[in-house]
Design a protein around this motif. Structure first.
Motif, PDB file in Angstrom:
ATOM      1  N   SER A 111      16.629   0.647  46.328  1.00 34.66           N
ATOM      2  CA  SER A 111      18.079   0.771  46.355  1.00 34.66           C
ATOM      3  C   SER A 111      18.456   2.152  46.857  1.00 34.66           C
ATOM      4  O   SER A 111      17.668   3.087  46.770  1.00 34.66           O
ATOM      5  N   PRO A 113      19.832   5.907  47.115  1.00 37.63           N
ATOM      6  CA  PRO A 113      19.836   6.961  46.084  1.00 37.63           C
ATOM      7  C   PRO A 113      21.239   7.173  45.519  1.00 37.63           C
ATOM      8  O   PRO A 113      22.229   6.954  46.183  1.00 37.63           O
ATOM      9  N   THR A 114      21.267   7.616  44.268  1.00 36.78           N
ATOM     10  CA  THR A 114      22.536   7.927  43.612  1.00 36.78           C
ATOM     11  C   THR A 114      22.996   9.299  44.089  1.00 36.78           C
ATOM     12  O   THR A 114      22.215  10.249  44.057  1.00 36.78           O
ATOM     13  N   GLY A 118      27.383  11.416  40.801  1.00 32.48           N
ATOM     14  CA  GLY A 118      28.138  10.173  41.010  1.00 32.48           C
ATOM     15  C   GLY A 118      27.402   8.967  40.472  1.00 32.48           C
ATOM     16  O   GLY A 118      26.336   9.086  39.868  1.00 32.48           O
ATOM     17  N   THR A 119      28.000   7.856  40.678  1.00 35.67           N
ATOM     18  CA  THR A 119      27.371   6.602  40.262  1.00 35.67           C
ATOM     19  C   THR A 119      26.958   5.864  41.509  1.00 35.67           C
ATOM     20  O   THR A 119      27.534   6.041  42.571  1.00 35.67           O
ATOM     21  N   PRO A 120      25.939   5.022  41.379  1.00 35.89           N
ATOM     22  CA  PRO A 120      25.502   4.286  42.580  1.00 35.89           C
ATOM     23  C   PRO A 120      26.629   3.380  43.084  1.00 35.89           C
ATOM     24  O   PRO A 120      27.394   2.854  42.312  1.00 35.89           O
ATOM     25  N   SER A 121      26.687   3.229  44.393  1.00 36.21           N
ATOM     26  CA  SER A 121      27.752   2.378  44.956  1.00 36.21           C
ATOM     27  C   SER A 121      27.277   0.956  45.110  1.00 36.21           C
ATOM     28  O   SER A 121      26.186   0.605  45.011  1.00 36.21           O
TER      29      SER A 121
END
Length: 121
Positions: A111, A113-114, A118-121
């Protein structure tokens, strides 16, 4: 050099007033005066629009006693439809190939990267 028939058709339909006239003529034949009614332009201006449509082969004029109705020549749309359909098929084929590539990719791909803080999109 004269434009090819397809270019003349697309050029004629580039104007919204002419497209509206074509839509109205698809319902029924009309005289120049009838076509001019909804527009805030002269009958001469409408006649110029009709001349462009006529030169592109989209409309024809006939004589019916004192009335000179304008008639939509729907066969011209076959020319446009064939051209559009060819490119639609090509686009669909590209999407099919992309779908095949995406299906062949492993499901366990990492996935993204964060982002920091922030938060992952």
């Amino acid at each position: 050099m004269a434009a090819d028939p397809l270019s003349r058709v697309f050029a004629a339909l580039a104007d919204p007033t002419r497209r509206d006239m074509v839509a109205r003529l698809a319902v029924a034949d009309a005289t120049v005066g009838e076509l001019a009614e909804p527009y805030d332009v002269s009958v001469q201006a409408v006649s110029k629009h009709l001349r462009v449509l006529e030169d592109a082969g989209l409309v024809s004029r006939s004589r019916d006693a004192q009335r000179r109705p304008v008639h939509l020549e729907a066969e011209v749309f076959d020319l446009m439809t064939k051209w559009i359909e060819r490119y639609r098929r090509q686009a669909e084929e590209r999407y099919r190939r992309l779908d095949d590539v995406l299906r062949s990719m492993p499901d366990d791909a990492p996935s993204p990267p964060t982002p920091p803080g922030g938060t992952p999109s």
